[in-house]
Design an enzyme around this catalytic site. Sequence first.
Site, PDB file in Angstrom:
ATOM      1  N   THR A  48      -0.784   1.998   6.946  1.00 42.46           N
ATOM      2  CA  THR A  48      -0.734   0.780   6.136  1.00 42.46           C
ATOM      3  C   THR A  48      -0.706  -0.426   7.072  1.00 42.46           C
ATOM      4  O   THR A  48      -0.107  -0.362   8.142  1.00 42.46           O
ATOM      5  CB  THR A  48       0.490   0.766   5.204  1.00 42.46           C
ATOM      6  OG1 THR A  48       0.543  -0.511   4.544  1.00 42.46           O
ATOM      7  CG2 THR A  48       1.802   0.995   5.938  1.00 42.46           C
ATOM      8  N   GLY A  49      -1.373  -1.480   6.659  1.00 35.64           N
ATOM      9  CA  GLY A  49      -1.409  -2.673   7.510  1.00 35.64           C
ATOM     10  C   GLY A  49      -2.739  -3.377   7.374  1.00 35.64           C
ATOM     11  O   GLY A  49      -3.508  -3.092   6.438  1.00 35.64           O
ATOM     12  N   THR A  50      -3.028  -4.275   8.279  1.00 37.04           N
ATOM     13  CA  THR A  50      -4.287  -5.022   8.230  1.00 37.04           C
ATOM     14  C   THR A  50      -5.437  -4.071   8.557  1.00 37.04           C
ATOM     15  O   THR A  50      -5.685  -3.723   9.711  1.00 37.04           O
ATOM     16  CB  THR A  50      -4.244  -6.193   9.224  1.00 37.04           C
ATOM     17  OG1 THR A  50      -3.608  -5.754  10.423  1.00 37.04           O
ATOM     18  CG2 THR A  50      -3.450  -7.351   8.651  1.00 37.04           C
ATOM     19  N   GLY A  51      -6.117  -3.661   7.510  1.00 37.98           N
ATOM     20  CA  GLY A  51      -7.027  -2.526   7.582  1.00 37.98           C
ATOM     21  C   GLY A  51      -8.138  -2.637   8.597  1.00 37.98           C
ATOM     22  O   GLY A  51      -8.556  -1.630   9.192  1.00 37.98           O
ATOM     23  N   GLY A  78     -11.111  -1.704   2.915  1.00 36.14           N
ATOM     24  CA  GLY A  78     -10.187  -1.604   4.048  1.00 36.14           C
ATOM     25  C   GLY A  78     -10.184  -0.223   4.671  1.00 36.14           C
ATOM     26  O   GLY A  78     -11.119   0.563   4.497  1.00 36.14           O
ATOM     27  N   ASP A  79      -9.120   0.072   5.373  1.00 31.83           N
ATOM     28  CA  ASP A  79      -9.010   1.356   6.078  1.00 31.83           C
ATOM     29  C   ASP A  79      -8.559   2.496   5.166  1.00 31.83           C
ATOM     30  O   ASP A  79      -8.801   3.661   5.473  1.00 31.83           O
ATOM     31  CB  ASP A  79      -8.001   1.234   7.226  1.00 31.83           C
ATOM     32  CG  ASP A  79      -6.606   0.875   6.713  1.00 31.83           C
ATOM     33  OD1 ASP A  79      -6.509  -0.023   5.851  1.00 31.83           O
ATOM     34  OD2 ASP A  79      -5.626   1.499   7.158  1.00 31.83           O
ATOM     35  N   THR A 106       0.861  -1.197   0.000  1.00 30.86           N
ATOM     36  CA  THR A 106       0.000   0.000   0.000  1.00 30.86           C
ATOM     37  C   THR A 106       0.894   1.243   0.000  1.00 30.86           C
ATOM     38  O   THR A 106       1.994   1.209   0.544  1.00 30.86           O
ATOM     39  CB  THR A 106      -0.868  -0.018   1.279  1.00 30.86           C
ATOM     40  OG1 THR A 106      -1.813  -1.059   1.155  1.00 30.86           O
ATOM     41  CG2 THR A 106      -1.583   1.301   1.508  1.00 30.86           C
TER      42      THR A 106
HETATM   43  N1  ASP Z   1      -4.437  -1.208   4.829  1.00 33.79           N
HETATM   44  C1  ASP Z   1      -4.645  -1.869   3.564  1.00 33.79           C
HETATM   45  C2  ASP Z   1      -5.999  -2.545   3.600  1.00 33.79           C
HETATM   46  O1  ASP Z   1      -6.334  -3.114   4.614  1.00 33.79           O
HETATM   47  C3  ASP Z   1      -3.600  -2.875   3.233  1.00 33.79           C
HETATM   48  C4  ASP Z   1      -2.170  -2.456   3.474  1.00 33.79           C
HETATM   49  O2  ASP Z   1      -1.923  -1.364   3.941  1.00 33.79           O
HETATM   50  O3  ASP Z   1      -1.262  -3.217   3.162  1.00 33.79           O
HETATM   51  O4  ASP Z   1      -6.665  -2.547   2.607  1.00 33.79           O
END
Ligand code: ASP
Length: 357
Positions: A264-267, A243-244, A213
């Site tokens: 960025t991460g597990t949204g 997602g977020d 991301t």
């Molecule tokens: N945050 C993003 C989502 O959950 C994914 C990511 O940042 O890698 O869609």
Amino acid sequence: MKKRCSLLIGLILIISCNQQDNPTNNNTQTASKFSIVIHGGAGGIVSKNFSEAQKEAYKQQLETSLNTGYKILENGGNAIDAVQAAIVILENSPLFNAGKGAVFNSEGAQEMDASIMNGNTLNSGAVAGINHVKNPILAANMVLDSSKHVLLSGKGAEILLEKYGLQMVPSSYFYTDKRFNQLQKLLGKDKTTLDHTAFREERPLIDDHKYGTVGAVAMDINGNIAAGTSTGGMTNKKHGRIGDSPIIGAGTYANNTTCGISSTGTGEYFIRTVAAHEVSSILKYTKDSPKKALQEVIFNQIAPLGGKGGMILIDKNGDVFWDFNTRGMFRGYKKSNGEAVIELFEKTAFPKNKIIK
Ligand code: ASP
């Protein structure tokens, strides 16, 4: 005497070099501070898994993105334009999970999300689940600029955005073998035995995570902050999952009185903790530093729920911060005082390392 003379020449040389490195010394510039910070995703980004050529390729893209945004700020441009331009570079690169190179969902399709926020006016724009707009961050900005709404999704968004004149592409434009194979690997299948019905089975979301991301935060010479984020989401996400990244307050937030943030991460965890706004609120209502606010949200709120990721931040003074609870995060910043850093892997003393021109 000779020695003294060469010492003096050396000193003059150092001073003039420093002046070139520091854009605020340029006569055409104002003395105001400006800065830009970007990320290209967080995750299990470990040095040994990357060849030297791959590391160089990531660094170069991050550098181009930073320099593009920085130039706009240096020329007196606004933070929104700098954020947008920096993100477009990363969206156009197949290296990152945004625009070209976005990850695939469980149906073998790509659905992209993006958002952008103006910290001066709190105006915001976002798009979700689109796959025909070449640059989703431009779509988000168009929602901000040209509509009364904040978040548009899917077909409806694309019809309107095309009418507004945004560049549309066939969905095949976003395809890359790398991302398609990542989905196949997760599903334990190879390309030739692709069976769309099998994609519907339940799979854990967190283990499927693939980084990439992209996001940017900038402060311009007028002290205005903007933040933006763009993503393909998470590999093997369900069709329709959002997602977020397009959620103002979760993945993206900007407010001149506190800070600008891109996550960025597990949204899902960033949405549940309203992560970006939470950091901003900590700055608003406590005397905590941005560093502490990021730590509080990432390590005390997101991590205990099982969430992983990172955030980049520029505070109201134009200072840059970042943190993450993953092994690495593609990241970099550049400030008007001449400081510039690009890092890919685990955390080091901050700020540190490579100076870019
Ligand atoms: N945050 C993003 C989502 O959950 C994914 C990511 O940042 O890698 O869609």
